[in-house]
Motif scaffolding. Structure first.
Motif, PDB file in Angstrom:
ATOM      1  N   ASP A  36      -2.258  27.889  54.021  1.00  0.00           N
ATOM      2  CA  ASP A  36      -0.959  28.199  53.420  1.00  0.00           C
ATOM      3  C   ASP A  36      -1.025  28.070  51.904  1.00  0.00           C
ATOM      4  OD1 ASP A  36       0.251  28.518  55.964  1.00  0.00           O
ATOM      5  OD2 ASP A  36       0.433  26.331  56.132  1.00  0.00           O
ATOM      6  N   PRO A  37      -0.273  28.917  51.194  1.00  0.00           N
ATOM      7  CA  PRO A  37      -0.218  28.771  49.727  1.00  0.00           C
ATOM      8  C   PRO A  37       0.351  27.408  49.344  1.00  0.00           C
ATOM      9  CG  PRO A  37       0.712  30.880  50.430  1.00  0.00           C
ATOM     10  CD  PRO A  37       0.516  30.068  51.670  1.00  0.00           C
ATOM     11  N   VAL A  38      -0.102  26.893  48.233  1.00  0.00           N
ATOM     12  CA  VAL A  38       0.392  25.602  47.753  1.00  0.00           C
ATOM     13  C   VAL A  38       1.534  25.768  46.764  1.00  0.00           C
ATOM     14  CG1 VAL A  38      -1.784  24.434  48.137  1.00  0.00           C
ATOM     15  CG2 VAL A  38      -1.387  25.573  45.955  1.00  0.00           C
ATOM     16  N   GLY A  39       1.856  26.982  46.420  1.00  0.00           N
ATOM     17  CA  GLY A  39       2.960  27.241  45.511  1.00  0.00           C
ATOM     18  C   GLY A  39       3.365  28.701  45.572  1.00  0.00           C
ATOM     19  N   PRO A  40       4.586  29.037  45.124  1.00  0.00           N
ATOM     20  CA  PRO A  40       5.568  28.094  44.576  1.00  0.00           C
ATOM     21  C   PRO A  40       6.221  27.246  45.660  1.00  0.00           C
ATOM     22  CG  PRO A  40       6.519  30.291  44.712  1.00  0.00           C
ATOM     23  CD  PRO A  40       5.076  30.433  45.115  1.00  0.00           C
ATOM     24  N   GLN A  41       6.896  26.177  45.240  1.00  0.00           N
ATOM     25  CA  GLN A  41       7.563  25.265  46.162  1.00  0.00           C
ATOM     26  C   GLN A  41       9.032  25.116  45.743  1.00  0.00           C
ATOM     27  OE1 GLN A  41       5.081  21.755  45.939  1.00  0.00           O
ATOM     28  NE2 GLN A  41       3.744  22.509  47.563  1.00  0.00           N
ATOM     29  N   PRO A  42       9.854  26.109  46.095  1.00  0.00           N
ATOM     30  CA  PRO A  42      11.265  26.077  45.659  1.00  0.00           C
ATOM     31  C   PRO A  42      12.047  24.897  46.215  1.00  0.00           C
ATOM     32  CG  PRO A  42      10.906  27.814  47.285  1.00  0.00           C
ATOM     33  CD  PRO A  42       9.550  27.305  46.892  1.00  0.00           C
ATOM     34  N   VAL A  43      11.703  24.451  47.434  1.00  0.00           N
ATOM     35  CA  VAL A  43      12.434  23.323  48.013  1.00  0.00           C
ATOM     36  C   VAL A  43      12.198  22.057  47.198  1.00  0.00           C
ATOM     37  CG1 VAL A  43      12.676  21.865  50.050  1.00  0.00           C
ATOM     38  CG2 VAL A  43      12.372  24.330  50.320  1.00  0.00           C
ATOM     39  N   ARG A  44      10.942  21.840  46.794  1.00  0.00           N
ATOM     40  CA  ARG A  44      10.650  20.672  45.961  1.00  0.00           C
ATOM     41  C   ARG A  44      11.349  20.777  44.618  1.00  0.00           C
ATOM     42  NH1 ARG A  44       4.457  18.978  45.202  1.00  0.00           N
ATOM     43  NH2 ARG A  44       4.749  18.727  47.464  1.00  0.00           N
ATOM     44  N   SER A  45      11.373  21.982  44.051  1.00  0.00           N
ATOM     45  CA  SER A  45      12.074  22.183  42.780  1.00  0.00           C
ATOM     46  C   SER A  45      13.567  21.930  42.941  1.00  0.00           C
ATOM     47  CB  SER A  45      11.836  23.606  42.269  1.00  0.00           C
ATOM     48  OG  SER A  45      10.460  23.851  42.058  1.00  0.00           O
ATOM     49  N   ALA A  46      14.138  22.397  44.081  1.00  0.00           N
ATOM     50  CA  ALA A  46      15.561  22.179  44.324  1.00  0.00           C
ATOM     51  C   ALA A  46      15.870  20.699  44.467  1.00  0.00           C
ATOM     52  CB  ALA A  46      15.993  22.933  45.575  1.00  0.00           C
ATOM     53  N   ALA A  47      14.974  19.953  45.112  1.00  0.00           N
ATOM     54  CA  ALA A  47      15.182  18.514  45.252  1.00  0.00           C
ATOM     55  C   ALA A  47      15.217  17.833  43.890  1.00  0.00           C
ATOM     56  CB  ALA A  47      14.087  17.916  46.126  1.00  0.00           C
ATOM     57  N   ALA A  48      14.314  18.261  43.005  1.00  0.00           N
ATOM     58  CA  ALA A  48      14.316  17.701  41.656  1.00  0.00           C
ATOM     59  C   ALA A  48      15.605  18.059  40.923  1.00  0.00           C
ATOM     60  CB  ALA A  48      13.104  18.207  40.874  1.00  0.00           C
ATOM     61  N   GLY A  49      16.070  19.306  41.104  1.00  0.00           N
ATOM     62  CA  GLY A  49      17.328  19.714  40.489  1.00  0.00           C
ATOM     63  C   GLY A  49      18.512  18.932  41.029  1.00  0.00           C
ATOM     64  N   ALA A  50      18.491  18.639  42.340  1.00  0.00           N
ATOM     65  CA  ALA A  50      19.569  17.865  42.939  1.00  0.00           C
ATOM     66  C   ALA A  50      19.620  16.450  42.362  1.00  0.00           C
ATOM     67  CB  ALA A  50      19.395  17.813  44.454  1.00  0.00           C
ATOM     68  N   ILE A  51      18.454  15.869  42.120  1.00  0.00           N
ATOM     69  CA  ILE A  51      18.410  14.530  41.529  1.00  0.00           C
ATOM     70  C   ILE A  51      19.047  14.546  40.143  1.00  0.00           C
ATOM     71  CG2 ILE A  51      16.876  12.734  40.655  1.00  0.00           C
ATOM     72  CD1 ILE A  51      14.954  13.427  42.930  1.00  0.00           C
ATOM     73  N   VAL A  52      18.711  15.586  39.380  1.00  0.00           N
ATOM     74  CA  VAL A  52      19.324  15.714  38.043  1.00  0.00           C
ATOM     75  C   VAL A  52      20.832  15.855  38.162  1.00  0.00           C
ATOM     76  CG1 VAL A  52      19.458  17.168  35.992  1.00  0.00           C
ATOM     77  CG2 VAL A  52      17.241  16.707  37.036  1.00  0.00           C
ATOM     78  N   GLY A  53      21.293  16.680  39.130  1.00  0.00           N
ATOM     79  CA  GLY A  53      22.730  16.867  39.318  1.00  0.00           C
ATOM     80  C   GLY A  53      23.432  15.585  39.719  1.00  0.00           C
ATOM     81  N   ILE A  54      22.806  14.801  40.592  1.00  0.00           N
ATOM     82  CA  ILE A  54      23.409  13.540  41.021  1.00  0.00           C
ATOM     83  C   ILE A  54      23.542  12.576  39.843  1.00  0.00           C
ATOM     84  CG2 ILE A  54      23.017  11.486  42.435  1.00  0.00           C
ATOM     85  CD1 ILE A  54      21.758  13.355  44.526  1.00  0.00           C
ATOM     86  N   VAL A  55      22.543  12.545  39.001  1.00  0.00           N
ATOM     87  CA  VAL A  55      22.612  11.681  37.818  1.00  0.00           C
ATOM     88  C   VAL A  55      23.754  12.114  36.905  1.00  0.00           C
ATOM     89  CG1 VAL A  55      21.386  10.966  35.732  1.00  0.00           C
ATOM     90  CG2 VAL A  55      20.166  11.066  37.909  1.00  0.00           C
ATOM     91  N   LEU A  56      23.863  13.427  36.696  1.00  0.00           N
ATOM     92  CA  LEU A  56      24.959  13.931  35.853  1.00  0.00           C
ATOM     93  C   LEU A  56      26.320  13.613  36.469  1.00  0.00           C
ATOM     94  CD1 LEU A  56      23.515  17.422  34.812  1.00  0.00           C
ATOM     95  CD2 LEU A  56      23.684  15.361  33.408  1.00  0.00           C
ATOM     96  N   ALA A  57      26.437  13.764  37.795  1.00  0.00           N
ATOM     97  CA  ALA A  57      27.702  13.460  38.464  1.00  0.00           C
ATOM     98  C   ALA A  57      28.039  11.976  38.334  1.00  0.00           C
ATOM     99  CB  ALA A  57      27.619  13.863  39.935  1.00  0.00           C
ATOM    100  N   ALA A  58      27.034  11.127  38.462  1.00  0.00           N
ATOM    101  CA  ALA A  58      27.271   9.684  38.323  1.00  0.00           C
ATOM    102  C   ALA A  58      27.751   9.344  36.909  1.00  0.00           C
ATOM    103  CB  ALA A  58      25.988   8.923  38.649  1.00  0.00           C
ATOM    104  N   LEU A  59      27.147   9.977  35.920  1.00  0.00           N
ATOM    105  CA  LEU A  59      27.587   9.745  34.543  1.00  0.00           C
ATOM    106  C   LEU A  59      29.017  10.231  34.334  1.00  0.00           C
ATOM    107  CD1 LEU A  59      24.354  10.776  32.587  1.00  0.00           C
ATOM    108  CD2 LEU A  59      25.208   8.470  33.008  1.00  0.00           C
TER     109      LEU A  59
END
Length: 261
Positions: free
Chosen positions: A224-247
């Motif tokens: 299987d290809p090792v990239g791209p990995q949109p799900v992993r990228s989305a998880a990282a984006g969600a973490i950023v969003g959660i931090v912004l929401a907490a702030l």
């Protein structure tokens, strides 16, 4: 109860009743609570969606692997662990990578970023992985790197070459001297013993050294290809969003405390 008392009780009852505007309550800032919740959800979703599509837009990446077996040279597990850690570092070292990068028109930095080496669990197996946009080229680069690693592991030091040259010259001298000595003389016996000893040392030196690693598997492509990995990228984006929401929540609470004073 008089009419005046009834009017007073009714006025107090109306004062104690909470006021509502519409179906939903309002926050202290005057913004409906449902609108605040929707805004916080939007703060989380926007970076998540953006990160997903950015991750999905990347070029496909493939990977190839090969495994080698570390040959333990001592019975000391601590020494072997240190030797394996050193070998893992050497597998991706600059001298090894530089020897292969030039063959594929890559810079040392580009190939170094695409190569990883690791010890598989607590075993004696070491794994090399190469990522590339072309699966066939990933396999070729893996093969070349594995060959370079094995060659470096089995290589001899410059001191060994110098000693071999010295022994060869000394043996030639003794052979010439032996041919000049008279048969059965004591000096001839001494020269003969020296000659046998030097020839044994030269033979041991010319034997191929036992390599620290041995090939285990030929280079192979991962299914299987090792990239791209949109799900992993989305998880990282969600973490950023959660931090912004907490702030954002912290800022709203601070504003509410200020308004209550």
């Amino acid at each position: 109860m008089t009419g005046e008392q009834k009017g007073t009780d009714l006025s107090e009852t109306m004062t104690l009743k909470p006021r509502h505007r519409g179906k939903f309550t309002e926050s202290s800032s005057g913004i409906p609570t449902w609108l605040t919740a929707a805004f916080l959800l939007l703060v989380v979703m926007v970076p998540t969606v953006i990160a997903y599509f950015v991750g999905a837009s990347g070029a496909a990446m493939y990977a190839a692997r090969s495994e080698v077996l570390f040959v333990a040279t001592t019975s000391n597990s601590t020494a072997d662990d240190q030797a394996m850690a050193t070998q893992v570092a050497l597998m991706t070292s600059r001298p090894v990578v530089a020897a292969v990068a030039e063959q594929y028109d890559l810079s040392v930095e580009e190939l170094s970023d695409a190569v990883t080496a690791e010890r598989v669990d607590r075993s004696q197996m070491l794994r090399l992985t190469v990522e590339d946009g072309d699966p066939a080229r990933a396999v070729e680069i893996t093969e070349s790197l594995t060959e370079a690693i094995l060659a470096r592991s089995a290589g001899r030091s410059p001191q060994a070459g110098q000693e071999e040259a010295y022994l060869s010259g000394r043996i030639a001298e003794l052979q010439q001297r032996l041919s000049q000595e008279g048969a059965g003389t004591g000096s001839q016996q001494l020269v003969l013993e020296q000659l046998i000893d030097l020839q044994a040392r030269l033979t041991d030196l010319q034997l191929p050294p036992e390599p620290a690693i041995e090939p285990l598997t030929a280079a192979y492509e991962l299914p299987d290809p090792v990239g791209p990995q949109p799900v992993r990228s989305a998880a990282a984006g969600a973490i950023v969003g959660i931090v912004l929401a907490a702030l954002t929540v912290v800022a709203l609470l601070a504003r509410r405390r200020s308004a209550d004073r």
